[in-house]
Design a protein around this motif. Structure first.
Motif, mmCIF file in Angstrom:
data_model
loop_
_atom_site.group_PDB
_atom_site.id
_atom_site.type_symbol
_atom_site.label_atom_id
_atom_site.label_comp_id
_atom_site.label_asym_id
_atom_site.label_seq_id
_atom_site.Cartn_x
_atom_site.Cartn_y
_atom_site.Cartn_z
ATOM 1 N N LEU A 1 0.634 -1.227 0.181
ATOM 2 C CA LEU A 1 0.036 -0.031 -0.010
ATOM 3 C C LEU A 1 0.839 1.085 -0.018
ATOM 4 O O LEU A 1 0.230 2.195 0.126
ATOM 5 N N LEU B 1 -2.807 -5.697 -4.690
ATOM 6 C CA LEU B 1 -3.865 -4.986 -3.716
ATOM 7 C C LEU B 1 -5.108 -5.429 -3.485
ATOM 8 O O LEU B 1 -5.381 -5.483 -2.668
ATOM 9 N N LEU C 1 -6.431 5.193 3.425
ATOM 10 C CA LEU C 1 -6.331 5.391 2.118
ATOM 11 C C LEU C 1 -7.795 6.031 1.436
ATOM 12 O O LEU C 1 -8.734 5.790 2.083
#
Length: 91
Positions: free
Chosen positions: A46, A64, A85
């Motif tokens: 990430l 991902l 995120l």
């Protein structure tokens, strides 16, 4: 039952008990080490989404979807109330 099967079963039971005796103190340490490795792996995958330049982002972008399922567990373990995120909102 014959004497041979009784002795064999007894030795198997003794072996399992000894294995548990020697492995039990390290089980928590090994699980913590595995969790730390998983957290590091999550950060590496990430990194680009978190704003950290990642030279291996071309290779980690395929991972991902595997990490997206565990984002909530990861950010709560890291002490963040909400997901850092923008694209993934889990809470």
């Amino acid at each position: 039952m014959t004497t041979r099967t009784t002795v064999t079963d007894g030795l198997r039971s003794l072996s399992a008990g000894l294995r548990e005796f020697y492995e039990a103190p390290y089980r928590r340490t090994l699980s913590r080490a595995r969790r730390d490795e998983d957290d590091l792996f999550t950060v590496v995958v990430l990194a680009e989404a978190l704003g950290v330049p990642n030279p291996a982002s071309y290779y980690t972008v395929e991972l991902l979807p595997l990490v997206a399922d565990r984002v909530h567990e990861w950010h709560t373990r890291m002490g963040m109330e909400r997901s850092p995120l923008d694209g993934i909102s889990c809470c």
